[in-house]
Design a protein around this motif. Structure first.
Motif, PDB file in Angstrom:
ATOM      1  N   GLU A  73      69.248  71.736 -77.121  1.00  0.00           N
ATOM      2  CA  GLU A  73      69.999  71.337 -75.930  1.00  0.00           C
ATOM      3  C   GLU A  73      71.137  70.370 -76.230  1.00  0.00           C
ATOM      4  O   GLU A  73      71.764  69.864 -75.319  1.00  0.00           O
ATOM      5  CB  GLU A  73      69.054  70.689 -74.902  1.00  0.00           C
ATOM      6  CG  GLU A  73      68.035  71.640 -74.321  1.00  0.00           C
ATOM      7  CD  GLU A  73      68.636  72.689 -73.395  1.00  0.00           C
ATOM      8  OE1 GLU A  73      69.812  72.575 -73.010  1.00  0.00           O
ATOM      9  OE2 GLU A  73      67.913  73.648 -73.065  1.00  0.00           O
ATOM     10  N   GLY A  74      71.366  70.079 -77.493  1.00  0.00           N
ATOM     11  CA  GLY A  74      72.474  69.200 -77.858  1.00  0.00           C
ATOM     12  C   GLY A  74      73.017  69.605 -79.206  1.00  0.00           C
ATOM     13  O   GLY A  74      72.304  70.169 -80.033  1.00  0.00           O
ATOM     14  N   LEU A  75      74.289  69.327 -79.426  1.00  0.00           N
ATOM     15  CA  LEU A  75      74.962  69.698 -80.664  1.00  0.00           C
ATOM     16  C   LEU A  75      75.586  68.462 -81.285  1.00  0.00           C
ATOM     17  O   LEU A  75      76.280  67.690 -80.603  1.00  0.00           O
ATOM     18  CB  LEU A  75      76.054  70.737 -80.380  1.00  0.00           C
ATOM     19  CG  LEU A  75      76.895  71.202 -81.574  1.00  0.00           C
ATOM     20  CD1 LEU A  75      76.029  71.908 -82.612  1.00  0.00           C
ATOM     21  CD2 LEU A  75      78.016  72.120 -81.102  1.00  0.00           C
ATOM     22  N   LEU A  76      75.326  68.283 -82.566  1.00  0.00           N
ATOM     23  CA  LEU A  76      75.942  67.225 -83.348  1.00  0.00           C
ATOM     24  C   LEU A  76      76.465  67.861 -84.622  1.00  0.00           C
ATOM     25  O   LEU A  76      75.708  68.508 -85.349  1.00  0.00           O
ATOM     26  CB  LEU A  76      74.917  66.135 -83.687  1.00  0.00           C
ATOM     27  CG  LEU A  76      75.373  65.069 -84.678  1.00  0.00           C
ATOM     28  CD1 LEU A  76      76.552  64.270 -84.120  1.00  0.00           C
ATOM     29  CD2 LEU A  76      74.206  64.143 -85.019  1.00  0.00           C
ATOM     30  N   GLU A  77      77.746  67.695 -84.871  1.00  0.00           N
ATOM     31  CA  GLU A  77      78.346  68.197 -86.099  1.00  0.00           C
ATOM     32  C   GLU A  77      79.073  67.045 -86.771  1.00  0.00           C
ATOM     33  O   GLU A  77      79.934  66.402 -86.162  1.00  0.00           O
ATOM     34  CB  GLU A  77      79.313  69.332 -85.787  1.00  0.00           C
ATOM     35  CG  GLU A  77      79.884  69.986 -87.015  1.00  0.00           C
ATOM     36  CD  GLU A  77      80.788  71.154 -86.693  1.00  0.00           C
ATOM     37  OE1 GLU A  77      81.760  71.342 -87.447  1.00  0.00           O
ATOM     38  OE2 GLU A  77      80.536  71.862 -85.702  1.00  0.00           O
ATOM     39  N   LEU A  78      78.687  66.774 -87.998  1.00  0.00           N
ATOM     40  CA  LEU A  78      79.262  65.677 -88.773  1.00  0.00           C
ATOM     41  C   LEU A  78      80.059  66.247 -89.941  1.00  0.00           C
ATOM     42  O   LEU A  78      79.622  67.181 -90.601  1.00  0.00           O
ATOM     43  CB  LEU A  78      78.157  64.765 -89.313  1.00  0.00           C
ATOM     44  CG  LEU A  78      77.225  64.151 -88.273  1.00  0.00           C
ATOM     45  CD1 LEU A  78      76.099  63.394 -88.967  1.00  0.00           C
ATOM     46  CD2 LEU A  78      77.994  63.242 -87.334  1.00  0.00           C
ATOM     47  N   ASP A  79      81.209  65.642 -90.200  1.00  0.00           N
ATOM     48  CA  ASP A  79      82.075  66.072 -91.294  1.00  0.00           C
ATOM     49  C   ASP A  79      82.193  64.926 -92.297  1.00  0.00           C
ATOM     50  O   ASP A  79      82.796  63.891 -92.004  1.00  0.00           O
ATOM     51  CB  ASP A  79      83.448  66.442 -90.740  1.00  0.00           C
ATOM     52  CG  ASP A  79      84.401  66.977 -91.791  1.00  0.00           C
ATOM     53  OD1 ASP A  79      84.132  66.814 -93.000  1.00  0.00           O
ATOM     54  OD2 ASP A  79      85.432  67.545 -91.401  1.00  0.00           O
ATOM     55  N   PHE A  80      81.603  65.123 -93.471  1.00  0.00           N
ATOM     56  CA  PHE A  80      81.643  64.140 -94.551  1.00  0.00           C
ATOM     57  C   PHE A  80      82.587  64.571 -95.677  1.00  0.00           C
ATOM     58  O   PHE A  80      82.501  64.075 -96.791  1.00  0.00           O
ATOM     59  CB  PHE A  80      80.234  63.962 -95.144  1.00  0.00           C
ATOM     60  CG  PHE A  80      79.253  63.307 -94.225  1.00  0.00           C
ATOM     61  CD1 PHE A  80      79.233  61.934 -94.056  1.00  0.00           C
ATOM     62  CD2 PHE A  80      78.328  64.075 -93.525  1.00  0.00           C
ATOM     63  CE1 PHE A  80      78.313  61.327 -93.217  1.00  0.00           C
ATOM     64  CE2 PHE A  80      77.402  63.484 -92.684  1.00  0.00           C
ATOM     65  CZ  PHE A  80      77.397  62.096 -92.525  1.00  0.00           C
ATOM     66  N   ARG A  81      83.491  65.501 -95.400  1.00  0.00           N
ATOM     67  CA  ARG A  81      84.326  66.053 -96.466  1.00  0.00           C
ATOM     68  C   ARG A  81      85.334  65.063 -97.034  1.00  0.00           C
ATOM     69  O   ARG A  81      85.740  65.215 -98.176  1.00  0.00           O
ATOM     70  CB  ARG A  81      85.032  67.324 -95.992  1.00  0.00           C
ATOM     71  CG  ARG A  81      84.054  68.476 -95.773  1.00  0.00           C
ATOM     72  CD  ARG A  81      84.743  69.718 -95.297  1.00  0.00           C
ATOM     73  NE  ARG A  81      85.260  69.511 -93.943  1.00  0.00           N
ATOM     74  CZ  ARG A  81      85.885  70.436 -93.239  1.00  0.00           C
ATOM     75  NH1 ARG A  81      86.078  71.632 -93.745  1.00  0.00           N
ATOM     76  NH2 ARG A  81      86.311  70.173 -92.017  1.00  0.00           N
ATOM     77  N   GLU A  82      85.745  64.072 -96.257  1.00  0.00           N
ATOM     78  CA  GLU A  82      86.657  63.054 -96.790  1.00  0.00           C
ATOM     79  C   GLU A  82      85.828  61.889 -97.282  1.00  0.00           C
ATOM     80  O   GLU A  82      85.009  61.334 -96.542  1.00  0.00           O
ATOM     81  CB  GLU A  82      87.647  62.599 -95.716  1.00  0.00           C
ATOM     82  CG  GLU A  82      88.708  63.633 -95.425  1.00  0.00           C
ATOM     83  CD  GLU A  82      89.845  63.066 -94.607  1.00  0.00           C
ATOM     84  OE1 GLU A  82      90.369  61.984 -94.957  1.00  0.00           O
ATOM     85  OE2 GLU A  82      90.190  63.708 -93.601  1.00  0.00           O
ATOM     86  N   ALA A  83      86.039  61.523 -98.529  1.00  0.00           N
ATOM     87  CA  ALA A  83      85.258  60.440 -99.138  1.00  0.00           C
ATOM     88  C   ALA A  83      85.374  59.165 -98.313  1.00  0.00           C
ATOM     89  O   ALA A  83      86.459  58.801 -97.847  1.00  0.00           O
ATOM     90  CB  ALA A  83      85.749  60.185-100.565  1.00  0.00           C
ATOM     91  N   GLY A  84      84.236  58.528 -98.100  1.00  0.00           N
ATOM     92  CA  GLY A  84      84.219  57.234 -97.426  1.00  0.00           C
ATOM     93  C   GLY A  84      84.297  57.276 -95.918  1.00  0.00           C
ATOM     94  O   GLY A  84      84.393  56.233 -95.273  1.00  0.00           O
TER      95      GLY A  84
END
Length: 174
Positions: A73-84
């Protein structure tokens, strides 16, 4: 957000967070639509299979579902592609959970996941089509505004990407 904020208390609720290691396109599109249609999320809905898979299966992208009673029932998308740094690319709960505390639980999880790494910045961007309380929610969560900009996009209700009945809080201009 350049420093980890104090953690806010989790509200009462039976939610849990589930990492989706290799989301299927049908699953992702369904949850993306159910969470974001009212806020005119459309960029991912307009992608073909290859384009969507390239983004959500890319190294450094993490997808999570907020689960209640066995249903995502919820969406979380995290982008760690850029260092730091970490971008909260997509964040939201289905309409039935708005105001229930589920978004606070999801944000707490997002910040725990992001700040468990060596980061100098966690960031999110929003738009005027978002929930009217979104900016205040992000600020209570520890984010601070750093830039305003104007983005122009075709209304996804006009080309059928989302139903014309979506986002009643945003007028349709034809």
């Amino acid at each position: 957000m350049t420093v980890r904020p104090p953690r806010r208390d989790d509200p009462p609720g039976d939610w849990r967070l589930r990492k989706v290691d290799h989301p299927t396109l049908d699953w992702y599109r369904d949850l993306y639509r159910r969470v974001g249609e009212e806020w005119l999320w459309s960029s991912r809905a307009r992608m073909n299979d290859e384009g969507l898979a390239a983004v959500i299966h890319a190294p450094g992208i993490e997808v999570y579902a907020l689960v209640l009673n066995g249903r995502d029932e919820g969406l979380l998308e995290l982008d760690f592609r850029e260092a730091g740094q970490c971008e909260l690319v997509y964040f939201g709960v289905s309409a039935s959970l708005i105001g229930s505390g589920a978004a606070r639980f999801l944000m707490n999880c997002a910040l725990d996941l992001a700040w468990s790494r060596d980061l100098g910045r966690v960031w999110v961007h929003t738009c005027t089509f978002d929930h009217p309380s979104a900016v205040a929610f992000y600020q209570r969560s520890g984010f601070r505004p750093f830039r305003r900009q104007i983005e122009i996009a075709d209304d996804p209700r006009l080309d059928g990407t989302v139903p014309r009945t979506a986002a009643k809080h945003v007028p349709i201009i034809e």
